[in-house]
Write a protein that holds these residues in place. Structure first.
Motif, short mmCIF file in Angstrom:
data_model
loop_
_atom_site.label_atom_id
_atom_site.label_comp_id
_atom_site.label_asym_id
_atom_site.label_seq_id
_atom_site.Cartn_x
_atom_site.Cartn_y
_atom_site.Cartn_z
N UNK A 28 0.84 -1.20 0.00
CA UNK A 28 0.00 0.00 0.00
C UNK A 28 0.88 1.26 0.00
N UNK A 29 1.90 1.29 0.84
CA UNK A 29 2.78 2.46 0.92
C UNK A 29 3.61 2.62 -0.37
N UNK A 30 4.03 1.50 -0.95
CA UNK A 30 4.79 1.55 -2.20
C UNK A 30 3.94 2.17 -3.31
N UNK A 31 2.70 1.72 -3.45
CA UNK A 31 1.82 2.25 -4.50
C UNK A 31 1.58 3.75 -4.29
N UNK A 32 1.45 4.17 -3.03
CA UNK A 32 1.28 5.61 -2.75
C UNK A 32 2.45 6.42 -3.30
N UNK A 60 -2.42 -6.34 -12.93
CA UNK A 60 -3.18 -5.22 -12.41
C UNK A 60 -2.27 -4.00 -12.23
N UNK A 61 -1.20 -4.15 -11.46
CA UNK A 61 -0.31 -3.03 -11.23
C UNK A 61 1.14 -3.51 -11.18
N UNK A 62 2.02 -2.62 -11.64
CA UNK A 62 3.45 -2.81 -11.50
C UNK A 62 3.95 -1.58 -10.76
N UNK A 63 4.55 -1.81 -9.61
CA UNK A 63 5.07 -0.70 -8.80
C UNK A 63 6.56 -0.93 -8.55
N UNK A 64 7.37 0.11 -8.83
CA UNK A 64 8.80 0.06 -8.56
C UNK A 64 9.16 1.34 -7.83
N UNK A 65 9.77 1.20 -6.67
CA UNK A 65 10.20 2.35 -5.88
C UNK A 65 11.11 3.24 -6.73
N UNK A 66 10.97 4.54 -6.60
CA UNK A 66 11.74 5.50 -7.40
C UNK A 66 13.25 5.26 -7.27
N UNK A 101 3.23 7.31 -8.21
CA UNK A 101 2.30 8.01 -9.09
C UNK A 101 2.68 7.69 -10.52
N UNK A 102 1.79 7.46 -11.42
CA UNK A 102 0.36 7.73 -11.41
C UNK A 102 -0.50 6.51 -11.06
N UNK A 103 0.06 5.50 -10.37
CA UNK A 103 -0.74 4.33 -10.03
C UNK A 103 -1.93 4.73 -9.17
N UNK A 104 -3.06 4.09 -9.43
CA UNK A 104 -4.25 4.31 -8.62
C UNK A 104 -4.08 3.56 -7.30
N UNK A 105 -4.17 4.26 -6.17
CA UNK A 105 -4.05 3.56 -4.88
C UNK A 105 -5.30 2.72 -4.60
#
Length: 170
Positions: free
Chosen positions: A20-24, A77-83, A27-31
């Motif tokens: 949850x914190x990673x997706x926050x 659904x989503x791919x999230x990678x920390x900056x 951006x622009x991922x929908x949380x």
């Protein structure tokens, strides 16, 4: 951050809040709600993958599922990678590892939606589809006017496959 220190693994229920914190931060991922992320890390763990750094921090994540009527398909659904970890092809490594894990259970297609202009996602998926030698079809899945009342961009469906992974040498 050195890419050699990432561990790729199935998510665990205890990763839900970290996801949850990673997706926050991505951006622009929908949380989604924390509860939704907990479900992705537990009920859908088979179709997800987490990248964890040497400190045990979740720095990358892919959530997905197999649509009940298309068990040969992984819907991402989503791919999230920390900056801090971008530019190291971590998203590509995660998606290829997840595809390799799911191929033995019959997955030979990947689907995802991308909003037009999301160059990072378009580039990631183009690279993965090319690596898998998978043909790609594109169409509007959810339209701005019909599904979002004009409040969100179109969601373009990318469907790639069938792909075949190289069999390991015995």
């Amino acid at each position: 951050m050195d890419s050699d220190i990432f561990t790729l693994r199935k998510p665990e229920a205890t990763d839900g809040f970290a996801l949850h914190k990673l997706v926050e931060r991505c951006s622009p991922l929908d949380p989604n709600s924390v509860y939704c992320n907990l479900l992705h890390c537990s009920h859908f763990a088979e179709t997800g993958i987490a990248a964890v750094n040497a400190d045990g921090e979740v720095v990358g994540f892919i959530s997905g599922y197999r649509p009940p009527e298309r068990q040969d398909t992984l819907f991402v659904w989503q791919v999230a990678v920390d900056a801090r970890c971008r530019g190291q092809k971590l998203g590509q490594r995660m998606l290829l590892a997840l595809t390799e894990r799911l191929a033995p259970v019959g997955v030979q297609y990947i689907e995802t939606t991308i909003t037009p202009g999301n160059v990072a996602s378009e580039t990631l998926f183009a690279r993965v589809f090319a690596a898998l030698s998978a043909p790609v079809e594109r169409s509007v899945l959810f339209s701005r006017e019909e599904h979002f009342d004009g409040q969100h961009d179109d969601e373009m469906l990318y469907r790639a496959g069938p792909f075949k992974l190289a069999k390991p040498n015995s």
